[in-house]
Motif scaffolding. Structure first.
Motif, PDB file in Angstrom:
ATOM      1  N   ARG A   1       8.975  -2.598  -2.890  1.00  0.00           N
ATOM      2  CA  ARG A   1       7.591  -2.247  -3.192  1.00  0.00           C
ATOM      3  C   ARG A   1       6.617  -3.426  -3.213  1.00  0.00           C
ATOM      4  O   ARG A   1       5.469  -3.235  -3.561  1.00  0.00           O
ATOM      5  CB  ARG A   1       7.533  -1.546  -4.538  1.00  0.00           C
TER       6      ARG A   1
ATOM      7  N   ASP B   1      10.758   5.595   4.384  1.00  0.00           N
ATOM      8  CA  ASP B   1      11.153   6.563   5.403  1.00  0.00           C
ATOM      9  C   ASP B   1      12.060   5.955   6.464  1.00  0.00           C
ATOM     10  O   ASP B   1      12.935   6.625   7.003  1.00  0.00           O
ATOM     11  CB  ASP B   1       9.926   7.155   6.100  1.00  0.00           C
TER      12      ASP B   1
ATOM     13  N   SER C   1       0.862  -1.183   0.000  1.00  0.00           N
ATOM     14  CA  SER C   1       0.000   0.000   0.000  1.00  0.00           C
ATOM     15  C   SER C   1       0.899   1.235   0.000  1.00  0.00           C
ATOM     16  O   SER C   1       2.071   1.162   0.400  1.00  0.00           O
ATOM     17  CB  SER C   1      -0.899   0.013   1.229  1.00  0.00           C
ATOM     18  N   ALA C   2       0.382   2.353  -0.438  1.00  0.00           N
ATOM     19  CA  ALA C   2       1.169   3.589  -0.465  1.00  0.00           C
ATOM     20  C   ALA C   2       1.670   3.937   0.932  1.00  0.00           C
ATOM     21  O   ALA C   2       2.814   4.373   1.105  1.00  0.00           O
ATOM     22  CB  ALA C   2       0.343   4.726  -1.041  1.00  0.00           C
ATOM     23  N   GLU C   3       0.831   3.733   1.931  1.00  0.00           N
ATOM     24  CA  GLU C   3       1.218   4.039   3.315  1.00  0.00           C
ATOM     25  C   GLU C   3       2.371   3.150   3.781  1.00  0.00           C
ATOM     26  O   GLU C   3       3.338   3.630   4.379  1.00  0.00           O
ATOM     27  CB  GLU C   3       0.019   3.840   4.235  1.00  0.00           C
ATOM     28  N   THR C   4       2.307   1.856   3.480  1.00  0.00           N
ATOM     29  CA  THR C   4       3.374   0.936   3.883  1.00  0.00           C
ATOM     30  C   THR C   4       4.656   1.213   3.120  1.00  0.00           C
ATOM     31  O   THR C   4       5.743   1.212   3.693  1.00  0.00           O
ATOM     32  CB  THR C   4       2.934  -0.524   3.673  1.00  0.00           C
ATOM     33  N   GLU C   5       4.543   1.487   1.825  1.00  0.00           N
ATOM     34  CA  GLU C   5       5.734   1.807   1.038  1.00  0.00           C
ATOM     35  C   GLU C   5       6.422   3.054   1.580  1.00  0.00           C
ATOM     36  O   GLU C   5       7.650   3.088   1.729  1.00  0.00           O
ATOM     37  CB  GLU C   5       5.361   2.023  -0.429  1.00  0.00           C
ATOM     38  N   LYS C   6       5.639   4.076   1.929  1.00  0.00           N
ATOM     39  CA  LYS C   6       6.216   5.293   2.493  1.00  0.00           C
ATOM     40  C   LYS C   6       6.914   4.994   3.811  1.00  0.00           C
ATOM     41  O   LYS C   6       8.022   5.463   4.057  1.00  0.00           O
ATOM     42  CB  LYS C   6       5.143   6.362   2.693  1.00  0.00           C
ATOM     43  N   TRP C   7       6.286   4.193   4.669  1.00  0.00           N
ATOM     44  CA  TRP C   7       6.882   3.863   5.964  1.00  0.00           C
ATOM     45  C   TRP C   7       8.214   3.125   5.768  1.00  0.00           C
ATOM     46  O   TRP C   7       9.206   3.442   6.408  1.00  0.00           O
ATOM     47  CB  TRP C   7       5.925   3.017   6.799  1.00  0.00           C
TER      48      TRP C   7
END
Length: 59
Positions: A56, A44, A35-41
């Motif tokens: 990814r 980061d 998910s976009a949220e998990t990829e960002k985490w």
């Protein structure tokens, strides 16, 4: 890893330095996009040292 994936008991997330195996698992439909949220985490918190922004997919 391959035996677990084929048996339907793959881990939720795995890190292994085998791009050929990742490509093979992806071609067989065993990987799903993060998910976009998990990829960002992940990016980061880990990308700068381990993934270089390329992490990814998950099982």
């Amino acid at each position: 890893m391959v035996i677990d994936v084929q048996a339907g008991s793959a881990p939720n997330i795995a890190i292994f330095p085998q791009p050929g195996l990742v490509a093979d698992l992806a071609s067989k439909g065993f990987l799903s996009p993060l998910s976009a949220e998990t990829e960002k985490w992940v990016n980061d918190n880990y990308a700068s040292r381990f993934f270089m922004g390329r992490f990814r997919y998950l099982f």
